[in-house]
Motif scaffolding. Structure first.
Motif, PDB file in Angstrom:
ATOM      1  N   TYR A  28      -5.618  -0.795  10.296  1.00  0.00           N
ATOM      2  CA  TYR A  28      -5.161  -0.074   9.102  1.00  0.00           C
ATOM      3  C   TYR A  28      -6.181  -0.243   7.976  1.00  0.00           C
ATOM      4  O   TYR A  28      -6.508   0.713   7.269  1.00  0.00           O
ATOM      5  N   ASP A  29      -6.679  -1.463   7.841  1.00  0.00           N
ATOM      6  CA  ASP A  29      -7.677  -1.717   6.793  1.00  0.00           C
ATOM      7  C   ASP A  29      -8.956  -0.912   7.050  1.00  0.00           C
ATOM      8  O   ASP A  29      -9.551  -0.377   6.121  1.00  0.00           O
ATOM      9  N   GLU A  30      -9.346  -0.849   8.326  1.00  0.00           N
ATOM     10  CA  GLU A  30     -10.554  -0.065   8.669  1.00  0.00           C
ATOM     11  C   GLU A  30     -10.358   1.401   8.288  1.00  0.00           C
ATOM     12  O   GLU A  30     -11.260   2.056   7.766  1.00  0.00           O
ATOM     13  N   MET A  31      -9.130   1.888   8.557  1.00  0.00           N
ATOM     14  CA  MET A  31      -8.841   3.280   8.209  1.00  0.00           C
ATOM     15  C   MET A  31      -8.896   3.478   6.686  1.00  0.00           C
ATOM     16  O   MET A  31      -9.457   4.450   6.183  1.00  0.00           O
ATOM     17  N   LEU A  32      -8.310   2.500   5.973  1.00  0.00           N
ATOM     18  CA  LEU A  32      -8.316   2.592   4.505  1.00  0.00           C
ATOM     19  C   LEU A  32      -9.743   2.577   3.952  1.00  0.00           C
ATOM     20  O   LEU A  32     -10.069   3.330   3.032  1.00  0.00           O
ATOM     21  N   VAL A  33     -10.565   1.704   4.538  1.00  0.00           N
ATOM     22  CA  VAL A  33     -11.964   1.622   4.078  1.00  0.00           C
ATOM     23  C   VAL A  33     -12.646   2.967   4.309  1.00  0.00           C
ATOM     24  O   VAL A  33     -13.355   3.484   3.432  1.00  0.00           O
ATOM     25  N   VAL A  64      -6.847   3.872  -5.459  1.00  0.00           N
ATOM     26  CA  VAL A  64      -6.034   2.661  -5.276  1.00  0.00           C
ATOM     27  C   VAL A  64      -5.323   2.794  -3.941  1.00  0.00           C
ATOM     28  O   VAL A  64      -4.535   3.728  -3.739  1.00  0.00           O
ATOM     29  N   GLY A  65      -5.587   1.903  -3.020  1.00  0.00           N
ATOM     30  CA  GLY A  65      -4.962   1.970  -1.694  1.00  0.00           C
ATOM     31  C   GLY A  65      -5.302   3.298  -1.024  1.00  0.00           C
ATOM     32  O   GLY A  65      -6.476   3.650  -0.888  1.00  0.00           O
ATOM     33  N   ASP A  66      -4.272   4.054  -0.673  1.00  0.00           N
ATOM     34  CA  ASP A  66      -4.525   5.341  -0.007  1.00  0.00           C
ATOM     35  C   ASP A  66      -4.343   6.502  -0.977  1.00  0.00           C
ATOM     36  O   ASP A  66      -4.048   7.614  -0.573  1.00  0.00           O
ATOM     37  N   GLU A  67      -4.523   6.220  -2.266  1.00  0.00           N
ATOM     38  CA  GLU A  67      -4.321   7.276  -3.262  1.00  0.00           C
ATOM     39  C   GLU A  67      -5.554   7.469  -4.152  1.00  0.00           C
ATOM     40  O   GLU A  67      -6.179   6.508  -4.595  1.00  0.00           O
ATOM     41  N   LEU A  68      -5.828   8.765  -4.383  1.00  0.00           N
ATOM     42  CA  LEU A  68      -6.903   9.128  -5.316  1.00  0.00           C
ATOM     43  C   LEU A  68      -6.269   9.769  -6.540  1.00  0.00           C
ATOM     44  O   LEU A  68      -5.395  10.636  -6.418  1.00  0.00           O
ATOM     45  N   ARG A  69      -6.690   9.337  -7.722  1.00  0.00           N
ATOM     46  CA  ARG A  69      -6.237   9.954  -8.978  1.00  0.00           C
ATOM     47  C   ARG A  69      -7.464  10.472  -9.709  1.00  0.00           C
ATOM     48  O   ARG A  69      -8.455   9.747  -9.836  1.00  0.00           O
ATOM     49  N   ASN A 101     -10.847  10.228  11.981  1.00  0.00           N
ATOM     50  CA  ASN A 101     -10.191  11.442  12.487  1.00  0.00           C
ATOM     51  C   ASN A 101     -10.922  12.059  13.685  1.00  0.00           C
ATOM     52  O   ASN A 101     -10.289  12.668  14.544  1.00  0.00           O
ATOM     53  N   GLN A 102     -12.219  11.940  13.731  1.00  0.00           N
ATOM     54  CA  GLN A 102     -12.953  12.477  14.881  1.00  0.00           C
ATOM     55  C   GLN A 102     -12.564  11.744  16.160  1.00  0.00           C
ATOM     56  O   GLN A 102     -12.458  12.341  17.230  1.00  0.00           O
ATOM     57  N   VAL A 111      -4.287  14.562  13.865  1.00  0.00           N
ATOM     58  CA  VAL A 111      -5.194  13.942  12.895  1.00  0.00           C
ATOM     59  C   VAL A 111      -4.417  13.483  11.659  1.00  0.00           C
ATOM     60  O   VAL A 111      -3.313  13.963  11.377  1.00  0.00           O
ATOM     61  N   SER A 112      -5.025  12.547  10.947  1.00  0.00           N
ATOM     62  CA  SER A 112      -4.443  12.090   9.690  1.00  0.00           C
ATOM     63  C   SER A 112      -4.824  13.088   8.598  1.00  0.00           C
ATOM     64  O   SER A 112      -5.980  13.512   8.514  1.00  0.00           O
TER      65      SER A 112
END
Lengths: 365, 165
Positions: A28-33, A64-69, A101-102, A111-112
């Motif tokens: 999960y962390d790898e995905m977040l990165v 922040v986390g999985d969010e972009l503002r 995703n690839q 895909v996410s």
């Protein structure tokens, strides 16, 4: 303290809680990165490319986390809206093409996706003393429009084309000017928690802009066309990718880089016409290909597709314009004049239509 | 009898000796006479030579005298010429001094002009170099400008397509 109009964008990973459950903490962390890096690269490149200064001067943003503002307030609202739409499409595309995703795509899994909410409205721009004490001395924005945009973004999960939702304020501004080729779905009235009333939201169903690809960082563009072609050839293609890919094919053909794409583009356009609900833009693309194609040029076919587009959207200015041009090229002067007059009925200031009608000698004005 | 008593070869030898003696006497006589003639001729020539030498000496004295006169004349002329040359040299020196006096400021001016020319030349060379660099920079700017125009044309074309789809 200053009251300004800001364009606000929220984007986050859909189903991230579910993903967190199914993936190990490290995965999960790898995905977040991967997600955060992709967001950072696309947004920072875009803002620099379009001369945003940042630091609270005309924009600010955070991940922040999985969010972009992202908040844009350059003072040119139309420009900010266009930027927000471009960024939305680019982050979605870049995330779809990301390593994460690839890999998912290669395994034939879903895909996410990224959901996006955009709106514009009045906000207060101010410097908060406590921020200064935290070492963030630049001003930031606060206001109801921000809360509303966050709710709009949450509604993006219900979308089925771009999954980019916009509020009424942004929708109206886009309808008021014809400098952004964006189409929206019918409004959906949604009740948001804490707002106490139904709020209309619109989904972006087509966004035509050649800069989506051309303003991406270079390393994202490397092999991007092939990846997009692979994506749309899969069993569950992302429909919005078809529009971006078709638009890119048209760019390549218009610049004369590869004439062999004509047939491929027409096949893809037919595929898109079957998949997408927003067909006028696809018919317009087919019409363009039959009008400007070197090998597939066929004015009757082009006319047919522009006519199809007008059947679905009689006010479609692009289709009206092309239809008038084709009639003019065919030597159908009366019909061409009538078509240009129809265009003037929609847009009284249309320069080409005014000039043509004057040439035909009607003295329309 | 004596002769008759003698053998024939002995007779012939005696006759031969007698002939030889006569011939020798004759030749001796002739040589003596010829020598006398030669001595007489030599004496005569010597006398002529003495007479001629006197004439030659007399002529030589005349010639030497004339030569002396010529040399004296030449010496005088040479002295005159020397004086004249000295005079000319003196005049030349004056003229040279005058020319020097007049040329000095001109030379200084020329030196100054040459220095100025050198400086101007350097300046011109620098300017030409600068102009060359400037031209090169302008050429680069023009190329960049042409690229920019091409990008703008592409942008306008693409933007137009965007709005006509």
């Amino acid at each position: 303290m200053e009251e300004i109009i800001a364009t606000i964008l929220f984007a986050d990973l859909m189903n991230s809680t579910e993903l967190a459950k199914n993936l190990s903490l490290v995965e999960y962390d790898e995905m977040l990165v991967d997600f955060q890096t992709t967001m950072f690269e696309v947004v920072s490149h875009h803002l620099a490319h379009y001369d945003y200064k940042g630091f609270g001067i005309d924009s600010e943003w955070s991940i922040v986390g999985d969010e972009l503002r992202l908040f844009l307030y350059s003072g040119r609202v139309r420009f900010d809206i266009r930027s927000a739409l471009l960024i939305s499409t680019k982050i979605k595309l870049a995330w779809l093409m990301s390593a994460f995703n690839q890999k998912v795509l290669a395994e034939g899994r879903l895909v996410s996706r990224i959901g996006v909410g955009i709106n514009c409205g009045k906000v207060i721009k101010d410097e908060r003393p406590w921020r200064g004490r935290m070492g963030q001395a630049h001003p930031n924005v606060e206001g109801y429009a921000i809360n509303l945009t966050k709710r709009i973004e949450a509604a993006s999960r219900e979308g089925n084309v771009y999954q980019i939702m916009v509020g009424a304020s942004l929708y109206k501004r886009c309808q008021q000017n014809n400098h952004i080729n964006v189409s929206f779905s019918e409004p959906r009235s949604l009740t948001f928690k804490g707002l106490g009333q139904k709020i209309p939201v619109y989904e972006v169903v087509s966004f035509i802009n050649f800069e989506i690809l051309s303003s991406l960082p270079d390393y994202f563009r490397e092999g991007l066309l092939e990846k997009m072609e692979y994506t749309v050839s899969e069993a569950m293609p992302e429909p919005w990718v078809l529009i971006i890919l078709l638009r890119e094919y048209i760019s390549i053909l218009a610049s004369g880089r590869d004439e062999n794409l004509e047939t491929k583009a027409i096949e893809l356009a037919h595929q898109a016409a079957e998949m997408l609900q927003q067909k006028p833009v696809i018919y317009n693309m087919l019409g363009w290909l039959y009008t400007h194609g070197k090998r597939v040029q066929n004015l009757e076919m082009a006319f047919h597709y522009f006519d199809q587009s007008l059947n679905l959207d009689p006010k479609n200015e692009a289709a009206l314009l092309h239809r008038a041009r084709i009639l003019d090229r065919m030597g159908q002067v009366d019909l061409a004049r009538h078509a240009y007059e129809e265009l003037l009925f929609q847009n009284r200031g249309h320069a080409e239509a005014l000039r043509k009608v004057e040439q035909y000698g009607t003295g329309y004005g | 009898m004596l002769l008759a008593q003698q053998s024939a070869p002995g007779l012939f030898i005696d006759v031969g000796v007698i002939v030889f003696l006569f011939a020798t006497l004759i030749v001796g006589f002739l040589l003596r006479r010829r020598t006398k003639d030669k001595i007489k001729e030599l004496e005569s020539r010597a006398a002529n030579l003495e007479a001629n030498q006197a004439d030659i000496l007399e002529n030589l004295d005349d010639k030497i005298s004339r030569l002396k006169e010529i040399i004296n004349t030449l010496v005088m002329k040479l002295n005159d010429s020397s004086k004249k040359i000295n005079a000319i040299l003196e005049t030349n020196e004056t003229i040279r001094a005058e020319i020097d006096r007049k040329v000095k400021p001109l030379k200084a001016s020329l030196d100054d002009t040459a220095a100025k020319f050198g400086s101007t030349h350097d300046s011109m060379r620098k300017r030409i170099q600068q102009s060359s660099n400037e031209l090169e920079r302008m050429a680069q700017d023009i190329t960049a400008f042409a690229d920019e125009i091409q990008r703008m044309r592409d942008f306008i074309r693409e933007r137009t397509i965007d709005l006509e789809l």
